[in-house]
Motif scaffolding. Structure first.
Motif, PDB file in Angstrom:
ATOM      1  N   LEU A 155      12.061  10.987   4.824  1.00 32.85           N
ATOM      2  CA  LEU A 155      11.906  12.418   5.518  1.00 32.85           C
ATOM      3  C   LEU A 155      10.587  13.144   4.567  1.00 32.85           C
ATOM      4  O   LEU A 155       9.979  13.624   4.745  1.00 32.85           O
ATOM      5  N   LEU A 156      10.391  11.882   3.375  1.00 31.08           N
ATOM      6  CA  LEU A 156       8.887  12.227   2.761  1.00 31.08           C
ATOM      7  C   LEU A 156       8.502  11.133   2.317  1.00 31.08           C
ATOM      8  O   LEU A 156       8.493   9.666   2.900  1.00 31.08           O
ATOM      9  N   GLU A 157       7.080  10.666   2.377  1.00 28.55           N
ATOM     10  CA  GLU A 157       6.290  10.088   1.490  1.00 28.55           C
ATOM     11  C   GLU A 157       5.078  10.118   1.182  1.00 28.55           C
ATOM     12  O   GLU A 157       4.662  11.368   1.468  1.00 28.55           O
ATOM     13  N   GLY A 158       4.763   9.446   0.066  1.00 23.52           N
ATOM     14  CA  GLY A 158       4.185   9.078  -0.692  1.00 23.52           C
ATOM     15  C   GLY A 158       4.563  10.163  -2.156  1.00 23.52           C
ATOM     16  O   GLY A 158       5.376  10.599  -1.547  1.00 23.52           O
ATOM     17  N   ARG A 159       3.921  10.490  -2.656  1.00 27.43           N
ATOM     18  CA  ARG A 159       3.914  11.324  -3.658  1.00 27.43           C
ATOM     19  C   ARG A 159       4.029  13.167  -3.427  1.00 27.43           C
ATOM     20  O   ARG A 159       3.609  12.927  -2.454  1.00 27.43           O
ATOM     21  N   LEU A 178       8.523   3.864   1.400  1.00 29.95           N
ATOM     22  CA  LEU A 178       7.650   4.930   1.454  1.00 29.95           C
ATOM     23  C   LEU A 178       7.484   5.764   0.738  1.00 29.95           C
ATOM     24  O   LEU A 178       7.046   7.164   1.107  1.00 29.95           O
ATOM     25  N   ALA A 179       8.953   6.544  -0.542  1.00 28.84           N
ATOM     26  CA  ALA A 179       8.624   7.514  -1.227  1.00 28.84           C
ATOM     27  C   ALA A 179       8.882   7.166  -2.704  1.00 28.84           C
ATOM     28  O   ALA A 179       9.661   6.484  -2.091  1.00 28.84           O
ATOM     29  N   GLN A 195       0.669  -1.344  -0.067  1.00 32.12           N
ATOM     30  CA  GLN A 195       0.270   0.232  -0.106  1.00 32.12           C
ATOM     31  C   GLN A 195       0.847   0.917   0.097  1.00 32.12           C
ATOM     32  O   GLN A 195       0.670   2.089  -0.873  1.00 32.12           O
ATOM     33  N   LEU A 196       1.953   1.086   0.550  1.00 30.42           N
ATOM     34  CA  LEU A 196       2.597   2.422   0.659  1.00 30.42           C
ATOM     35  C   LEU A 196       3.232   2.472  -0.625  1.00 30.42           C
ATOM     36  O   LEU A 196       3.390   3.775  -1.027  1.00 30.42           O
ATOM     37  N   ALA A 197       3.521   1.591  -1.646  1.00 27.63           N
ATOM     38  CA  ALA A 197       4.091   1.273  -2.359  1.00 27.63           C
ATOM     39  C   ALA A 197       3.751   2.444  -3.523  1.00 27.63           C
ATOM     40  O   ALA A 197       4.039   3.197  -4.471  1.00 27.63           O
ATOM     41  N   ARG A 198       2.496   1.777  -3.565  1.00 32.05           N
ATOM     42  CA  ARG A 198       1.831   2.327  -5.009  1.00 32.05           C
ATOM     43  C   ARG A 198       1.203   3.438  -3.956  1.00 32.05           C
ATOM     44  O   ARG A 198       0.672   4.434  -5.251  1.00 32.05           O
ATOM     45  N   ALA A 199       1.373   4.564  -2.905  1.00 35.84           N
ATOM     46  CA  ALA A 199       0.658   5.862  -2.623  1.00 35.84           C
ATOM     47  C   ALA A 199       1.753   6.094  -3.306  1.00 35.84           C
ATOM     48  O   ALA A 199       2.310   7.657  -3.491  1.00 35.84           O
TER      49      ALA A 199
END
Length: 271
Positions: free
Chosen positions: A193-197, A235-236, A19-23
């Motif tokens: 330090l970042l998450e998602g797009r 995560l990012a 789910q994290l990867a898709r985000a």
């Protein structure tokens, strides 16, 4: 420019990581990760172990290395001698380049004497210890155990061991810089330090104070010799994370941060 991803998690079979990867615009599988690594010039990734200490649970693709993850249960169970033996078997493997500790997620300071057998192994095999510091991803963790200042005592008492402060103690950046600057045996990665797009132009505009603090406290260190690039995959978004770090680190130090420091600190011997 060649890049080493000094901090990732590789659990392609787990739904949460998928789910994290898709985000983040990715697929959580080996083929996709290898493809995007090659596209972006990432020549090696260092996995932070999330599994048991059994060496059989740590089989990774050739473009990866790993740190064997240690949690509190490893140090408290009745089979502690067997646990230490399994950790040592990991450290004997060339692909195992270090140890990973998870304070905060496990309510025990890394200065606790229970960790001493781990430190003895790290010293004997001359492999570094990566330590989770800063915020945690779950609310049931305890930040007092993961504050970057907790690493100072351990580093001072074990000068023969190389420690890595994961996530640069974020958001305690000033404290993190003080610990890394004071202790020659402590380096840091700037993963997670970042998450998602992320729209980076908007991010740097809206979070100017934060990004300026990152620049200030990374620049506080010795010629950026102790800072390593890492993504905290999945995560990012990887391309965005590379651009993010490129905006934070002066160009003349980028080869150190993206490749040279991790190659030296984790003893990867890549060319």
């Amino acid at each position: 420019m060649k890049i080493i991803d000094a901090h990732l998690h590789f659990c392609p079979e787990e739904d949460g990581f998928s789910q994290l990867a898709r985000a983040a615009g990715h697929d959580n599988n080996e083929a996709h990760l290898q493809q995007i690594y090659e596209k972006l010039g990432i020549v090696c990734g260092i996995v932070m172990g999330n599994r048991t200490v059994d060496p059989k649970d740590h089989q990774y693709p050739a473009f990866m290395r790993y740190c064997i993850g240690i949690d509190r249960s490893c140090l408290e169970n009745e089979q502690i001698s067997d646990t230490i033996e399994q950790i040592e078997e990991n450290l004997k493997k060339t692909q195992c380049v270090g140890i990973k500790l998870y304070p905060g997620y496990y309510p025990m300071y890394i200065s606790d004497t229970a960790y001493e057998p781990i430190y003895e192994l790290a010293a004997a095999y001359q492999k570094p210890i990566a330590v989770h510091t800063g915020e945690t991803s779950t609310p049931n963790a305890y930040l007092k155990y993961s504050h970057p200042m907790t690493l100072d005592e351990v580093a001072a008492n074990h000068p023969q061991i190389q420690f890595i402060m994961c996530h640069y103690g974020n958001p305690w950046l000033m404290d993190a810089a003080a610990v890394v600057s004071k202790n020659e045996n402590v380096a840091a990665d700037i993963s997670g330090l970042l998450e998602g797009r992320v729209n980076l132009d908007l991010f740097f505009e809206e979070k100017q104070g934060y990004t300026q603090a990152l620049k200030t406290w990374m620049g506080y260190l010795r010629e950026y010799d102790d800072i390593m690039f890492g993504t905290d995959w999945p995560l990012a978004n990887l391309a965005e994370y590379i651009e993010f770090v490129s905006r934070l680190v002066p160009e003349k130090y980028q080869e150190k941060v993206f490749f040279e420091n991790a190659n030296r600190i984790y003893q990867l011997n890549l060319e």
